[in-house]
Scaffold this active site. Sequence first.
Site, PDB file in Angstrom:
ATOM      1  CE  LYS A 176      -1.684   2.984   2.084  1.00 33.09           C
ATOM      2  NZ  LYS A 176      -1.429   4.407   1.801  1.00 33.09           N
ATOM      3  CD  GLU A 179      -1.943   9.290   1.187  1.00 33.51           C
ATOM      4  OE1 GLU A 179      -1.411   8.157   1.212  1.00 33.51           O
ATOM      5  OE2 GLU A 179      -2.087   9.993   2.202  1.00 33.51           O
ATOM      6  CB  SER A 229       3.927   9.953  11.076  1.00 36.53           C
ATOM      7  OG  SER A 229       2.605   9.477  10.956  1.00 36.53           O
ATOM      8  CB  CYS A 284      12.987   8.548   8.954  1.00 42.57           C
ATOM      9  SG  CYS A 284      14.006   7.323   8.162  1.00 42.57           S
ATOM     10  CD  GLU A 383       9.529  12.853  12.030  1.00 46.29           C
ATOM     11  OE1 GLU A 383       8.347  12.471  12.075  1.00 46.29           O
ATOM     12  OE2 GLU A 383      10.437  12.172  11.526  1.00 46.29           O
TER      13      GLU A 383
HETATM   14  P1  NAD Z   1       2.298   8.988   7.354  1.00 47.97           P
HETATM   15  O1  NAD Z   1       2.308   8.309   8.673  1.00 47.97           O
HETATM   16  O2  NAD Z   1       1.397  10.148   7.165  1.00 47.97           O
HETATM   17  O3  NAD Z   1       1.883   7.937   6.202  1.00 47.97           O
HETATM   18  C1  NAD Z   1       2.547   6.692   6.088  1.00 47.97           C
HETATM   19  C2  NAD Z   1       1.596   5.707   5.421  1.00 47.97           C
HETATM   20  O4  NAD Z   1       0.468   5.498   6.283  1.00 47.97           O
HETATM   21  C3  NAD Z   1       1.048   6.175   4.083  1.00 47.97           C
HETATM   22  O5  NAD Z   1       0.931   5.074   3.227  1.00 47.97           O
HETATM   23  C4  NAD Z   1      -0.325   6.718   4.452  1.00 47.97           C
HETATM   24  O6  NAD Z   1      -1.251   6.631   3.394  1.00 47.97           O
HETATM   25  C5  NAD Z   1      -0.750   5.829   5.596  1.00 47.97           C
HETATM   26  N1  NAD Z   1      -1.622   6.498   6.562  1.00 47.97           N
HETATM   27  C6  NAD Z   1      -1.645   7.820   6.890  1.00 47.97           C
HETATM   28  N2  NAD Z   1      -2.572   8.044   7.843  1.00 47.97           N
HETATM   29  C7  NAD Z   1      -3.120   6.849   8.137  1.00 47.97           C
HETATM   30  C8  NAD Z   1      -4.134   6.430   9.065  1.00 47.97           C
HETATM   31  N3  NAD Z   1      -4.739   7.285   9.865  1.00 47.97           N
HETATM   32  N4  NAD Z   1      -4.438   5.122   9.105  1.00 47.97           N
HETATM   33  C9  NAD Z   1      -3.833   4.240   8.308  1.00 47.97           C
HETATM   34  N5  NAD Z   1      -2.864   4.573   7.405  1.00 47.97           N
HETATM   35  C10 NAD Z   1      -2.512   5.862   7.322  1.00 47.97           C
HETATM   36  O7  NAD Z   1       3.807   9.354   7.020  1.00 47.97           O
HETATM   37  P2  NAD Z   1       4.361  10.218   5.795  1.00 47.97           P
HETATM   38  O8  NAD Z   1       4.027  11.640   6.019  1.00 47.97           O
HETATM   39  O9  NAD Z   1       3.983   9.594   4.513  1.00 47.97           O
HETATM   40  O10 NAD Z   1       5.932   9.994   5.976  1.00 47.97           O
HETATM   41  C11 NAD Z   1       6.729  10.760   6.835  1.00 47.97           C
HETATM   42  C12 NAD Z   1       6.934  10.066   8.165  1.00 47.97           C
HETATM   43  O11 NAD Z   1       7.506   8.787   7.950  1.00 47.97           O
HETATM   44  C13 NAD Z   1       7.900  10.802   9.073  1.00 47.97           C
HETATM   45  O12 NAD Z   1       7.417  10.753  10.378  1.00 47.97           O
HETATM   46  C14 NAD Z   1       9.187  10.009   8.945  1.00 47.97           C
HETATM   47  O13 NAD Z   1      10.058  10.097  10.045  1.00 47.97           O
HETATM   48  C15 NAD Z   1       8.640   8.632   8.808  1.00 47.97           C
HETATM   49  N6  NAD Z   1       9.609   7.733   8.199  1.00 47.97           N
HETATM   50  C16 NAD Z   1      10.218   6.838   9.013  1.00 47.97           C
HETATM   51  C17 NAD Z   1      11.177   5.990   8.483  1.00 47.97           C
HETATM   52  C18 NAD Z   1      11.869   4.990   9.366  1.00 47.97           C
HETATM   53  O14 NAD Z   1      12.477   4.092   8.838  1.00 47.97           O
HETATM   54  N7  NAD Z   1      11.805   5.104  10.681  1.00 47.97           N
HETATM   55  C19 NAD Z   1      11.508   6.061   7.130  1.00 47.97           C
HETATM   56  C20 NAD Z   1      10.847   6.979   6.325  1.00 47.97           C
HETATM   57  C21 NAD Z   1       9.891   7.819   6.881  1.00 47.97           C
END
Ligand code: NAD
Length: 500
Positions: A176, A179, A229, A284, A383
Amino acid sequence: MNDVIELKHIIDAQPVKGRADEVYSIYNPATGKIIRRVQAASADDVRLAIEVAHERSEAWRAVTPSKRAQMLFNYRQLIIQHTDELAQLISQEHGKTIDDAKGEIARGLEVVEFCTAINNHLKSDFTAEVSSGIDSYNLRQPLGVCAGITPFNFPAMVPMWMYPVAIACGNTFVLKLSEKTPSCGLRLTELMYEAGLPAGVLNTLVGGKAAVDVLLQHPLVKAISFVGSTPVGESIYREASHHHKRVQALCGAKNHLVVMPDADLTQACDAILGAAYGSAGERCMAVSVVITVGDETAEQLIEQLAPKVQQLRVGAYHEKDVEMGPVVSQDSKNRIVDYIEQGVAQGATLKIDGRDTSVGKGFFLGGSLFDHVQPTMSIYLDEIFGPVLSIVRVKEYADALALINTHAYGNGAAIFTRDGDAARHFSMHVEAGMVGVNVPIPVPVAMHSFGGWKRSLFGSAAIHGMEGVRFYTRLKTVTTRWPSGIRQGAQFNFQGGKDA
Ligand code: NAD
């Protein structure tokens, strides 16, 4: 309007239009314009993808690991051939520079290369004569259908942390994608099929919470890998665990870099510049806090760093010599600006203000640099995920270590020093999953594993490398005895090895 491309999901190796009501607009952050759209996958679309993956599971696990590896060798070659195209897709939707996009493809490719040796990684232990005439051996068997949920910021590398390992181990996969940046992951899926993957082994969707909830709750899904996140990751960890799935949820971060008084400050300054502002801080493992030990260290570092932050070359990914692109969306830009305002209001010194950098209509910000940041401020605690760096001044190394160890996040941490004792002490005692010594972004290469501590990772398994192989397989231990070894008579007492 007419040149907006409509994207499709990939189920059973076929392009499929989503059936949810929601339609996602995908922006080019450098222009602020919509370039693609995708109708989200509905709950039924996700169920279909899971059922297809389940149907193909038996056949795929029966394919020998060396044949799976052969497909991955083909895949590796195709990714190399298509690197320019994939990098364009990443940069168009994310905004990072083309070279940075190529860098993440290369890191993903390393995972594919690791997986081409899956035969070796699945090799088991065998112990002859654990007791008289009895031998034992371990097997690592695939789980069945596994699923991955990925963030916007690494459209190639993070998906490739997951599905190549899961599929090499004999699982089928439902991916998945974010978006905001889905095109590269969809293209990478097509290339898997070009490489010879049988239909239905990898199914790739774009969807929101409704789609994710099906993955978390469906009884046929055995494992969930999430990267994103912390609030979302924590709730995904809870929900999927509640439904008895294995979960690894890699989450947000606040990565600290300690500069000791004996550090090579020019080296530290260059390292900080790339690590804090590369990819507009949307990594990240980005360095978002520098802790300077001693006021003189702080003064000298800032003297070198501040002009370089001011002069960062901000622009669109395709422009020459650009160092930093836009952030991913107007919402992100607003959130980052809001944090800068909070930092000012809470009393930090804004040495460089990136808020006014404007390049056309894109979601651009310049680099911002705060000095005299206190550990109680929101710019220190949260963050920000943007090009904003905080400098916290402390007197002693022990204060720096204590600060890092009491922070909620524990993804990466680095120390810049020439002192081997300090570096060793830091490596042994810092509470973070990935540590750098004079290395600002210590992202482990593919044969090692990636994962943070504390609120940066929920679940016990880090991702890719041998941790990934263990996550995507179940351990079975077989104990064998053949007729020549059978003892006379029934045994009613539990037998220790040496007694049997
Ligand atoms: P996000 O949490 O908004 O989204 C991540 C995924 O979850 C996406 O596919 C999104 O569609 C889905 N999602 C969002 N809200 C959701 C919900 N309420 N229920 C279910 N699924 C949901 O993160 P982002 O903004 O796409 O990415 C940035 C974040 O990712 C930052 O916090 C960053 O630190 C983290 N990140 C962590 C790593 C790591 O390895 N620790 C690596 C890359 C990014």
